[in-house]
Design an enzyme around this catalytic site. Sequence first.
Site, short mmCIF file in Angstrom:
data_model
loop_
_atom_site.label_atom_id
_atom_site.label_comp_id
_atom_site.label_asym_id
_atom_site.label_seq_id
_atom_site.Cartn_x
_atom_site.Cartn_y
_atom_site.Cartn_z
N LYS A 146 35.39 33.58 34.06
CA LYS A 146 34.48 33.24 35.15
C LYS A 146 34.68 31.74 35.41
CE LYS A 146 29.73 34.27 36.48
NZ LYS A 146 30.04 34.96 37.72
N1 PPE Z 1 32.34 40.20 39.50
C1 PPE Z 1 32.28 38.93 39.98
C2 PPE Z 1 33.43 38.41 40.75
C3 PPE Z 1 31.14 38.17 39.74
O1 PPE Z 1 31.09 36.92 40.20
C4 PPE Z 1 30.06 38.72 39.01
C5 PPE Z 1 28.82 37.91 38.77
C6 PPE Z 1 30.17 40.04 38.53
C7 PPE Z 1 31.33 40.74 38.80
C8 PPE Z 1 29.09 40.68 37.71
O2 PPE Z 1 29.03 40.10 36.42
P1 PPE Z 1 27.69 40.08 35.56
O3 PPE Z 1 26.75 39.12 36.21
O4 PPE Z 1 28.12 39.68 34.21
O5 PPE Z 1 27.14 41.47 35.57
N2 PPE Z 1 28.53 36.95 39.76
C9 PPE Z 1 27.66 35.83 39.48
C10 PPE Z 1 27.75 34.76 40.54
C11 PPE Z 1 27.08 35.03 41.83
C12 PPE Z 1 27.01 33.79 42.70
O6 PPE Z 1 26.88 33.95 43.91
O7 PPE Z 1 27.06 32.70 42.17
C13 PPE Z 1 26.25 36.29 39.20
O8 PPE Z 1 25.88 37.40 39.54
O9 PPE Z 1 25.51 35.51 38.62
#
Ligand code: PPE
Length: 311
Positions: free
Chosen positions: A157
């Site tokens: 991330k």
């Molecule tokens: N894919 C991506 C590309 C992604 O950024 C997130 C979280 C997820 C999947 C889901 O991951 P998880 O939160 O562990 O279930 N995206 C983060 C950023 C959003 C933003 O706009 O900033 C979030 O949900 O916090």
Amino acid sequence: MPQADVIWKNGELVPWDEAKIHVLTHALHYGTGVFEGVRCYDTEIGPAIFRHHEHVDRLFRSSSLYYMPIPFTQEQIRQATLETVAANGLRSCYIRPIVFRGEGPMGLNPLDSPVDVAIACWEWGAYLGDEGKANGVRAKVSSWRRLSPAGLIPHAKATGQYLNSVLAKIEATKAGYDEAILLDDAGVVCEGSGENLFVVRDGRIVTPPQTASILDGINRRSVIEIAGDLGYEVVERDLARAELYLADEVFVTGTAAELTPIREVDDHPVGTGEPGPITREVQRVFEDALHGRDERYRRWLDPVPVSEQVS
Ligand code: PPE
């Protein structure tokens, strides 16, 4: 955006407006940062952070993938996060820990730049809107492909990697949709711009596998476990683009988006055009888990130490 009182920066709490960086911060130029999105909920057992250990763990893994040693232990970061939420007096908030290469020599080699750490939190409501969370959002398959594992690290991330999501999000919103769905390099379904994706077909739940350039979402894992506990078969396999159109139900998961149904993809109504029964059922149990209403998932909550004040 709503502000809070303090932000944790390299070991101390500083006022929100004073949490600043230099313009020659390495990460600003080259995207050399990693971050997390975490949420704290006002639960049955008081304010508590959902799957806190897993988020801290992923932060350290992302950091290590980019050769950034964090000058704190996982336990120090966890305690700092609890302290930041408590100091801001928030019972429910979004939390953004970020680790980045700070002010140091310009140039692509980041190894001589310091590694800075900050943890901010603020109140953040439904990411794709309350309406969207309740009744579903409209998505568009992006013309941008999800970043390739041949060039970057989808499992990390990392801040710079988000330019990919930013392009997809801009394209989708300019075209009048709420969210973008990205295919991966090979043309199979990957995920939303900031969420993992699930499809329901013939009573079965399908989600793209780890090899489809997804972020290994923590809510994805939670939903897979919850759906299994509810007796559903969850299959991790490649999904063809057309399966989005042929699906009975589609939903996305993420910390910011929580569980949001998709009611339309590329102007095709998904199923009946309303969130389906399986989406609703999994969403209800997931929301119970987030808010500490389901004892089975209390182990996912990390309580924030707050003094209970009688108001
Ligand atoms: N894919 C991506 C590309 C992604 O950024 C997130 C979280 C997820 C999947 C889901 O991951 P998880 O939160 O562990 O279930 N995206 C983060 C950023 C959003 C933003 O706009 O900033 C979030 O949900 O916090």
